[in-house]
Design a protein around this motif. Structure first.
Motif, mmCIF file in Angstrom:
data_model
loop_
_atom_site.group_PDB
_atom_site.id
_atom_site.type_symbol
_atom_site.label_atom_id
_atom_site.label_comp_id
_atom_site.label_asym_id
_atom_site.label_seq_id
_atom_site.Cartn_x
_atom_site.Cartn_y
_atom_site.Cartn_z
ATOM 1 N N GLY A 611 0.875 -0.953 -0.092
ATOM 2 C CA GLY A 611 -0.026 -0.318 0.167
ATOM 3 C C GLY A 611 0.995 1.628 -0.408
ATOM 4 O O GLY A 611 1.885 1.086 -0.604
ATOM 5 N N THR A 628 -3.359 -1.740 -0.312
ATOM 6 C CA THR A 628 -3.691 -2.463 -2.143
ATOM 7 C C THR A 628 -3.552 -3.286 -2.173
ATOM 8 O O THR A 628 -3.827 -3.603 -2.932
ATOM 9 N N GLY A 712 -1.313 -4.907 -6.101
ATOM 10 C CA GLY A 712 -1.502 -4.236 -5.618
ATOM 11 C C GLY A 712 -0.122 -3.206 -4.695
ATOM 12 O O GLY A 712 -0.059 -2.432 -4.694
ATOM 13 N N THR A 738 -0.440 2.019 -9.304
ATOM 14 C CA THR A 738 -0.269 0.383 -8.632
ATOM 15 C C THR A 738 -0.315 -0.254 -10.144
ATOM 16 O O THR A 738 -0.565 0.042 -10.556
#
Length: 1021
Positions: A611, A628, A712, A738
């Protein structure tokens, strides 16, 4: 049918392209890769370095630089500069000789190869009969004496390289002229040394490997003196007055021999083993240099005790009772001592020792007590170990620039005050129009970062900072050797003064920098983010630690990788320069993959494979974190040791996509009867279609599955002040892209300056965009109302850039590995698209915005995208219409490290690594072009010696080039030295070539602007 037609040819646009774009590889910054030979001209004050790839490089005063490349690409074993001439002779490992000259053309000097020659023996002779071991250029500059493995000395005439067989000094001729008692005692074997008499050019010294040394009379063809040693000869030195010989031998000893007419076979005056009595390594070279004070300098290479120092690379200096062994961490290629240049001078008076090692060049001041090193204005190695990241910053404000330079000067206080002694030639390069920094970080126990300054020639080290002091596991006083403390020698035994750090253990993979009055910068170090601030003085302060948990809202995930390092508690002392004041540690402790810094808002954004988060470094608090991770991203939790598993899975999925694409293509194009094929070909030959230019048929981009690993993975972060929520009010925002093709947009509320410390920064997710093809997002950019990229706030404040247009509608440009796409803001509706992979079959690796100025009109310029693909090609794409402008082949597709290390500047230039210690500089712009332009005059004789800081510094004369270049004047193509840093995983390269097809990357020997061509840093060409 109309959608397949390309737009018509526009001659006006084509002419404008020629005024805006031109590709040149201009210069190489750093230390030459794999050096193999060293040469020096005392009269020209020029240093020459040869490499294993066949390149030769000449260096003089800062900015004076020449480069040449042999056609054969063989290793250069010896370099000899002819006395008083702008010529040099190189010997390659294939036994060929090459003559090079510095010739003046167009007001500047150019390095050119004139002749080449290979010494041939009689028919049927063994190869060793003509294998050259020693080269001696005669002081007349008309003859070359070549010592061989057979013991013969051949004579070659310059510059035509014509062998003079009647002047050959054969071993049989020398044997017949020796006394009877010495004739049968020694077998000659190879020639190890050739020296010309310092006072009499009619006498030369010949040293043979078995210990026999003779002084040969060239006119009378006779032996004047001979000397016999009981040990194998390595090298020999002739004192300046010609009265003393000093020979070095394989047992670690050296002997002094008097040259006197009283006896033709004298005994040695002295025989000494400097590091005895234990067995020692051979002394491969020795110098005996006289001084006006009476005590000579003895400088030799090798001779260390075998048991304790057998694996060391040392050069020892003995003078006035002081003995120091300088220990280098890489093999010593060669060394030379800078002495009095006048051959008629009575004393040598050495003042500097120049040592070329495999990984560095070291210059030692022999006039200052303690023999400190001299700071290098060029040839500074870019690395102490592998470079992991680099970042270019343009348009540094003058006050900040001066502070950085001053901080770097305080860090370099241990260097000598001597002026740079190698100052031959004159640099004609105009002063750079702007101040730039190239930030580099590398793998090192100290986590060091270095800022290299200078937008022109040369690029020197400005300031460095160490990031290890904030962590306990990487800071040990006994394991952090630096070059600042050089202990002196002990007279009782050998001593080592190490010049490079120990084995690296920690990575430093990221940089982010924005210019501001406080000069903040952020550096990533594995799983932590350090925020540093420029301080003019040394300080002792505690580094505050903040933990960012990226999995705080997720359940069921368990980290299987390494644990994070503990932060150092208590105050830590930092040297002047960039000093860390806050440490953000990510949890899980995965590698930080992206970093962004906004100095005006005092915010730092960081992303990992789990993330991303936002940190307020003024209030030193976390603003928010966003996970993420996809439910299938289990590999992201297994730590960095799972590369093999993810690699296997990605390869399997790639082959499956290839198989699906083949099946779908067969379904789209079923096989028909031959008559239909003939009918189709007949239609294609109609006159109306023959002159029609057809656009290439786009291939289908296979959509990536959401179940692919590492979706992610945060690839890019971007700050922008734009219209995110509605079209009536703009606000600060943070954008993140991403690996799975997802873009997150957060609106930020930054309090005004008067309430900045009282109110917190607030963030709210405003938008989330999912690309249909799910390709990794490598770049995000916002265009203002005039379709110009948003400038940096500090550039606007210092009138370095125009203020953005906040009245018209803004646009969002998203660059993925496979396509470019423009969206309108704030509605985020698709407007334009360019499918790069569908058209070219390549993928985007680097993208940056650059301003290209016209070489004809000073006030005209355009903003475009500079794009680097995985094939090593560089393309320029227009903004905002996304039309390809030009395309150049820059880096070989096999050079994975070079492609990964490429960095673009804001003015159409770029850098990429061609070796672990060297950056190649290239330019895409006709206006911004940096290349060496210099002049070397053979009649120029410099007899002055550098002072030690007492007098004014010597400033090389510069001529500012403000003229124009005619349309017909083109850059002369030259050979380019390219060295790819290929991975050891050869199987992966073959698989990569299979996946990408057999598409070639063009001729990798791209054209380089020839040395001596005009420079244009802001001027019209």
């Amino acid at each position: 049918m109309r959608r397949f037609l390309r737009p018509g040819h526009d001659p006006v646009r084509e002419r404008l392209k020629r005024d805006l774009f031109q590709f040149n590889k201009t210069v190489e910054h750093g230390f030459p890769h794999q050096p193999s030979a060293l040469g020096y001209s005392p009269s020209l004050r020029i240093l020459a370095i040869g490499t294993r790839s066949g390149a030769i490089k000449l260096y003089g005063a800062p900015g004076v630089e020449f480069m040449g490349l042999h056609q054969e690409n063989n290793a250069v074993t010896q370099i000899h500069l002819l006395p008083g001439q702008c010529q040099l002779v190189t010997l390659l490992d294939d036994n060929s000789l090459h003559l090079w000259s510095l010739k003046v053309k167009g007001g500047a000097s150019e390095l050119q190869e004139d002749e080449s020659f290979t010494l041939r023996g009689p028919p049927g002779a063994a190869p060793s009969a003509t294998q050259i071991t020693v080269v001696l250029p005669h002081s007349s500059c008309e003859l070359l004496y070549l010592g061989t493995e057979s013991g013969n000395v051949f004579v070659v005439q310059l510059p035509a390289f014509r062998a003079l067989e009647d002047r050959t000094i054969s071993s049989d001729a020398v044997l017949q002229r020796l006394p009877e008692e010495a004739r049968h005692r020694r077998v000659f074997e190879m020639v190890e040394a050739l020296q010309e008499h310092p006072r009499d050019p009619n006498q030369i010294l010949i040293g043979y490997s078995r210990g026999l040394v003779v002084i040969w009379d060239l006119q009378g063809s006779r032996v004047l003196y001979h000397f016999l040693s009981s040990q194998q000869l390595e090298n020999i030195w002739w004192q300046r007055d010609g009265r003393l010989l000093v020979s070095c031998h394989s047992d670690g000893s050296y002997c002094q021999w008097p040259v006197s007419s009283e006896a033709q076979q004298p005994e040695p005056l002295r025989s000494l083993v400097p590091y005895g009595p234990f067995p020692c390594k051979a002394i491969t070279r020795i110098l005996w240099l006289t001084t006006r004070q009476g005590l000579p300098f003895t400088i030799f290479q090798g001779g260390m005790p075998r048991a304790s120092y057998g694996d060391r690379h040392c050069i020892s200096v003995i003078h006035d009772g002081q003995q120091t062994a300088f220990d280098f961490t890489s093999r010593v290629i060669g060394f030379t001592v800078l002495t009095e240049a006048d051959p008629a001078a009575t004393f040598d008076d050495p003042y500097a020792l120049v040592v070329l090692a495999e990984e560095e060049l070291v210059v030692i001041d022999l006039q200052t007590a303690g023999w400190p090193p001299v700071q290098l204005p060029y040839l500074a190695s870019l690395h102490c170990s592998a470079i992991t990241c680099s970042h270019h910053v343009s348009n540094i404000p003058l006050k900040l620039w001066e502070r950085i330079i001053a901080a770097g000067s305080r860090q370099n206080a241990h260097f000598s005050t001597m002026e740079w002694p190698i100052d031959g030639g004159t640099s004609l390069t105009p002063a750079p129009p702007q101040r730039d920094l190239l930030l580099t970080g590398w793998v090192l126990p100290t986590g060091t970062r270095t800022a290299r300054c200078g937008s022109g020639m040369p690029r020197v080290s400005a300031c460095g900072c160490s990031t290890n002091s904030a962590l306990c596991a990487c800071s040990s006083p006994t394991r952090t050797p630096t070059r600042t403390s050089v202990p002196r020698a002990r007279t009782s035994g050998p001593h080592s003064a190490r010049w490079a750090p120990l084995t690296p253990t920690v990575m430093t993979p990221g940089w982010a920098s924005r210019r501001s009055s406080s000069a903040s910068t952020a550096a990533t170090w594995l799983w932590q983010v350090l925020v540093l601030e420029l301080n003019d003085e040394a300080a002792e302060q505690a580094v505050e630690q903040v933990e960012a948990d990226l999995l705080q809202d997720q359940e069921g995930y368990r980290w299987k990788g390494h644990e994070r390092l503990a932060a150092r508690s208590g105050p830590v002392r930092f040297e002047p320069g960039f000093q860390p004041f806050v440490l953000v540690q990510c949890q899980p402790p995965a590698v930080v993959t992206s970093l962004a810094l906004h100095s005006e808002w005092r915010l730092v954004a960081f992303g990992t494979s789990h993330g991303f988060g936002l940190f307020d470094h003024q209030q030193r608090r976390q603003v928010f974190v966003k996970c993420t991770l996809h439910p299938s991203d289990q590999l992201a939790l297994e730590g960095p040791l799972s590369r093999v598993k993810s690699l296997k899975k990605s390869l399997r999925q790639s082959f499956r996509r290839m198989r699906r694409s083949r099946v779908s293509s067969r379904k789209r194009h079923p096989a028909g009867p031959p008559g239909e094929a003939q009918e189709g070909s007949a239609k294609a030959e109609r006159p109306g279609l023959q002159n029609m230019e057809l656009a290439p048929v786009q291939r289908k981009i296979e959509a990536r599955s959401a179940e692919d690993s590492f979706t992610g993975f945060v690839r890019t972060l971007y700050f922008a002040d734009t219209y995110l929520k509605d079209s009536s009010r703009h606000c600060p925002s943070l954008w993140a892209g991403t690996n799975g093709g997802t873009i997150y947009a957060f609106s930020l509320r930054v309090p005004p300056a008067e309430r900045r410390m009282d109110e917190p920064v607030r963030a709210e997710q405003a938008k989330e965009i999912q690309l249909m093809h799910r390709a990794p997002v490598v770049g995000i950019l916002v265009l203002d109302g005039h379709s110009v990229p948003l400038p940096e706030p500090l550039e606007v404040a210092h009138d370095l850039s125009k203020s953005p247009d906040m009245q018209g509608s803004h646009q969002l440009l998203v660059v993925s590995e496979e396509q470019f796409k423009v969206f309108t803001l704030p509605k985020v509706s698709a407007k334009l698209k360019l499918k790069l992979t569908a058209l070219e079959g390549s993928r985007v690796r680097r993208v940056s915005v650059a301003h290209f100025g016209s070489r004809r009109a000073e006030d005209y310029g355009e903003h475009h995208l500079a794009v680097l693909t995985n094939l090593g090609d560089i393309q320029v794409v227009s903004l905002p219409l996304l039309k390809p402008q030009v395309r150049y082949s820059c880096i070989r597709r096999e050079d994975v490290s070079g492609i990964a290390s490429c960095v673009f500047t804001k003015y159409g230039q770029g850098f990429y690594l061609i070796s672990p210690s060297e950056f190649e500089r290239f330019s895409l712009s006709t206006k911004w072009l940096v290349e060496p332009r210099c002049l070397v005059d053979s009649a120029e004789t410099k007899n002055h010696r550098p002072g030690n800081g007492a007098g004014p510094k010597k400033a090389p004369s510069r001529a500012r080039n403000s003229g124009t270049q005619s349309d017909g004047e083109e850059k002369q193509p030259g050979l380019v030295m390219e060295r790819a840093l290929l991975s050891d995983e050869r199987v992966l390269k073959e698989i990569q070539s299979t996946l990408e097809g057999d598409r070639g990357s063009g001729n990798w020997r791209s054209h380089r602007a020839a040395v001596g061509c005009s420079l244009s840093n802001g001027g019209a060409e």
